[in-house]
Scaffold this motif. Structure first.
Motif, PDB file in Angstrom:
ATOM      1  N   VAL A  76      17.147  49.046  70.389  1.00  0.00           N
ATOM      2  CA  VAL A  76      16.757  49.829  71.567  1.00  0.00           C
ATOM      3  C   VAL A  76      15.244  49.995  71.552  1.00  0.00           C
ATOM      4  N   ILE A  77      14.621  49.726  72.690  1.00  0.00           N
ATOM      5  CA  ILE A  77      13.202  50.016  72.883  1.00  0.00           C
ATOM      6  C   ILE A  77      13.135  51.063  73.986  1.00  0.00           C
ATOM      7  N   PHE A  78      12.741  52.270  73.630  1.00  0.00           N
ATOM      8  CA  PHE A  78      12.717  53.366  74.587  1.00  0.00           C
ATOM      9  C   PHE A  78      11.448  53.320  75.436  1.00  0.00           C
ATOM     10  N   THR A  79      11.566  53.794  76.660  1.00  0.00           N
ATOM     11  CA  THR A  79      10.399  53.933  77.529  1.00  0.00           C
ATOM     12  C   THR A  79      10.364  55.366  78.059  1.00  0.00           C
ATOM     13  N   SER A  80       9.158  55.875  78.288  1.00  0.00           N
ATOM     14  CA  SER A  80       9.004  57.242  78.786  1.00  0.00           C
ATOM     15  C   SER A  80       7.633  57.416  79.407  1.00  0.00           C
ATOM     16  N   ALA A  81       7.565  58.305  80.392  1.00  0.00           N
ATOM     17  CA  ALA A  81       6.276  58.625  81.015  1.00  0.00           C
ATOM     18  C   ALA A  81       5.643  59.848  80.380  1.00  0.00           C
ATOM     19  N   HIS A  82       6.341  60.500  79.430  1.00  0.00           N
ATOM     20  CA  HIS A  82       5.864  61.767  78.884  1.00  0.00           C
ATOM     21  C   HIS A  82       6.020  61.804  77.366  1.00  0.00           C
ATOM     22  N   GLU A  83       5.060  62.459  76.704  1.00  0.00           N
ATOM     23  CA  GLU A  83       5.167  62.756  75.273  1.00  0.00           C
ATOM     24  C   GLU A  83       6.041  64.010  75.142  1.00  0.00           C
ATOM     25  N   LYS A  84       7.342  63.829  74.940  1.00  0.00           N
ATOM     26  CA  LYS A  84       8.251  64.968  74.884  1.00  0.00           C
ATOM     27  C   LYS A  84       8.865  65.092  73.501  1.00  0.00           C
ATOM     28  N   TYR A  85       9.637  66.189  73.325  1.00  0.00           N
ATOM     29  CA  TYR A  85      10.260  66.440  72.038  1.00  0.00           C
ATOM     30  C   TYR A  85      11.133  65.272  71.595  1.00  0.00           C
ATOM     31  N   SER A  86      11.753  64.583  72.560  1.00  0.00           N
ATOM     32  CA  SER A  86      12.650  63.482  72.214  1.00  0.00           C
ATOM     33  C   SER A  86      11.908  62.343  71.544  1.00  0.00           C
TER      34      SER A  86
END
Length: 248
Positions: A76-86
């Motif tokens: 899995v390669i995760f993508t996100s627009a935010h630096e969040k706790y996850s």
């Protein structure tokens, strides 16, 4: 490598597909989904080697897809627009994530790691650890994944005595007298472990405060196993303050 993209924003789908097509030519995109339900259906239909997974899917968590799959023998390669706790939980599991807008070099590196990760047991351990850590309401994770050559070591936080920096590498010293070398700078672990009782006593050292016996001179700590660690002048007052609070 066979992959699917699970992403709810159309422009992000287009950008990611374009970057993969141009810079990761040995990756075949089998399909794209934009919701949790459609992502689950696409996964079971295509059975990909790798998932590019957005953390947030239209108000739902992308992690739900992983929770619904029992066999985690895929990357899995995760993508996100935010630096969040996850993202902290993802780092503790030594998994890859891409912050939007996606940088080409980071994408290529993540894909190379996914291609080279042939040990399915490692992938399963990492994803299991991620899902376990995400259940923690306090984000006080008890286990961290440590990449070691062709294996992933799951190490209890309570087993770490101290970490020692050498250029862009960090050596993790354990209570079992092991030395685990990781190709990450100590600042990376400082960010992850500072809320779990680890204190930066020197530019080169990050120490588990629960193993500190005391300050034996103006510039050294002694640990419970009699190891001595230097304290920088800039950190001395801070270290004293931490130890005083620990005794109260």
């Amino acid at each position: 490598m066979r992959a699917i993209i699970i992403e709810d924003e159309y422009h992000s789908q287009v950008q990611l597909k374009s970057l993969i097509t141009k810079y990761c030519t040995d990756v075949t995109i089998l399909g794209v989904a934009e919701t949790v339900n459609l992502g689950q259906e696409l996964f079971y239909e295509k059975r990909p080697d790798t998932i590019f997974l957005d953390i947030e899917l239209g108000g739902e968590s992308g992690f739900k897809i992983l929770e619904s799959i029992k066999d985690h023998s895929f990357s899995v390669i995760f993508t996100s627009a935010h630096e969040k706790y996850s993202l902290r939980a993802i780092k503790f599991a030594a998994l890859d994530f891409l912050l939007k807008p996606i940088q080409i070099n980071e994408l290529v590196l993540a894909v190379e790691k996914a291609k080279n990760n042939h040990i399915k047991f490692n992938q399963s351990k990492q994803l299991d650890l991620l899902l376990e850590n995400l259940k923690s309401e306090t984000y006080s994770y008890q286990t961290i994944a440590i990449p070691q050559s062709r294996e992933i070591r799951l190490l209890k936080i309570s087993q770490i005595l101290y970490l020692e920096s050498s250029n862009n590498y960090t050596t993790i010293h354990t209570t079992e007298s092991e030395k685990l070398i990781v190709s990450k700078g100590i600042y990376y672990f400082d960010e992850l472990l500072s809320s779990l009782g680890f204190i930066r006593v020197h530019q080169t050292y990050l120490v588990n405060k629960y193993f500190i016996k005391g300050i034996v001179s103006t510039n050294e700590l002694e640990l419970l196993n009699n190891t001595r660690i230097p304290i920088s002048k800039q950190k001395l007052s801070y270290v004293k303050e931490v130890l005083i609070k620990q005794c109260l």
